[in-house]
Write a protein that holds these residues in place. Structure first.
Motif, short mmCIF file in Angstrom:
data_model
loop_
_atom_site.label_atom_id
_atom_site.label_comp_id
_atom_site.label_asym_id
_atom_site.label_seq_id
_atom_site.Cartn_x
_atom_site.Cartn_y
_atom_site.Cartn_z
N ARG A 140 78.64 5.62 110.96
CA ARG A 140 78.62 4.19 110.71
C ARG A 140 79.78 3.71 109.84
NH1 ARG A 140 74.26 4.62 113.07
NH2 ARG A 140 72.12 4.10 112.79
N GLY A 141 80.81 4.51 109.76
CA GLY A 141 81.97 4.15 108.95
C GLY A 141 82.57 2.81 109.33
N ASP A 142 82.43 2.45 110.59
CA ASP A 142 83.01 1.19 111.04
C ASP A 142 82.26 -0.03 110.48
OD1 ASP A 142 80.76 1.88 112.58
OD2 ASP A 142 81.48 0.79 114.34
N THR A 143 81.10 0.19 109.88
CA THR A 143 80.36 -0.93 109.28
C THR A 143 80.79 -1.21 107.85
OG1 THR A 143 78.53 0.42 108.44
CG2 THR A 143 78.34 -0.42 110.71
N ALA A 181 91.62 5.37 104.56
CA ALA A 181 92.42 6.33 105.33
C ALA A 181 91.55 7.00 106.39
CB ALA A 181 93.03 7.38 104.40
N SER A 182 90.32 7.30 106.05
CA SER A 182 89.39 7.89 107.00
C SER A 182 89.15 6.94 108.17
CB SER A 182 88.07 8.20 106.30
OG SER A 182 87.11 8.63 107.21
N MET A 183 88.96 5.66 107.86
CA MET A 183 88.75 4.66 108.90
C MET A 183 89.97 4.51 109.79
SD MET A 183 86.71 1.75 106.71
CE MET A 183 86.72 0.53 108.00
N ALA A 184 91.16 4.79 109.22
CA ALA A 184 92.40 4.67 109.99
C ALA A 184 92.63 5.89 110.87
CB ALA A 184 93.57 4.46 109.04
N GLY A 185 91.72 6.88 110.80
CA GLY A 185 91.83 8.04 111.67
C GLY A 185 92.41 9.28 111.02
N HIS A 207 89.20 12.06 105.91
CA HIS A 207 87.78 12.01 106.26
C HIS A 207 87.04 13.23 105.73
CE1 HIS A 207 84.37 10.53 108.50
NE2 HIS A 207 84.22 11.70 109.08
N ARG A 208 87.61 14.41 105.93
CA ARG A 208 87.00 15.64 105.40
C ARG A 208 86.94 15.60 103.88
NH1 ARG A 208 89.94 17.98 109.48
NH2 ARG A 208 91.59 18.63 108.06
N ALA A 209 88.00 15.13 103.25
CA ALA A 209 88.04 15.05 101.79
C ALA A 209 86.98 14.06 101.28
CB ALA A 209 89.42 14.63 101.31
#
Length: 165
Positions: free
Chosen positions: A51-54, A3-7, A12-14
């Motif tokens: 680096r979440g996209d990795t 979900a964080s990667m999806a924006g 992301h905060r959680a």
């Protein structure tokens, strides 16, 4: 993480908030000084954010995070010029990806040894130690543009060497 990667900023905060106690325990188990734990947690969270996209959603999340944490811890030891003792190396060697990481690290070091020292030092500082251009320039007594040029030329020389093999 997905979900964080999806924006999703709440996710992301959680995620980052949930990682804090996990990372604190991890670093404490590894014998990191209490004074350094918060710094390492923060550096790891920044790396997860940047680096979440990795991250590959098809693979387990925990090993990815722990690998980042482990490298941040090793980088911290190096920056402080502490040596990793034989006991610590034995513990690191038990971790799953250690031999692959060590082999990769030796390969990188071997390639860096074959380019001019100024370029190798700049690449190592910016790309491996994750220092900023300003930090590297101040540390090495060079201008920021000199560091940028050295990194560019160093990476170009490395790419040329690697592609030839």
């Amino acid at each position: 993480m997905q979900a964080s990667m999806a924006g999703d900023s709440r996710a992301h905060r959680a995620l980052l908030g949930a990682l804090i106690p996990v990372l604190r325990r991890y670093f404490a188990r590894k014998g990191v000084n209490d004074a350094d734990i918060d710094d390492l947690v923060q550096m790891t969270l920044i790396a997860v954010h940047e680096r979440g996209d990795t991250y590959d959603p098809g693979k387990p999340f925990a090993p990815w995070v722990y690998a980042i944490a482990r490298y941040k811890m090793i980088d911290q030891f190096r920056r402080r010029r502490n040596h990793i003792g034989l006991d610590d190396i034995g513990e690191l060697a038990e971790e799953r990806d250690f031999s692959e990481a060590l082999t990769a690290r030796l390969d990188v070091d071997a390639h860096l040894a074959r380019i001019p020292e100024k370029q190798a030092a700049a690449v190592r500082a910016i790309r491996i130690e994750q220092l900023s251009v300003a930090e590297t320039a101040a540390r090495d007594g060079l201008s920021p543009s000199d560091i940028k040029i050295s990194v560019h030329r160093g990476l170009k020389a490395l790419a040329k060497r690697v592609l030839r093999k």
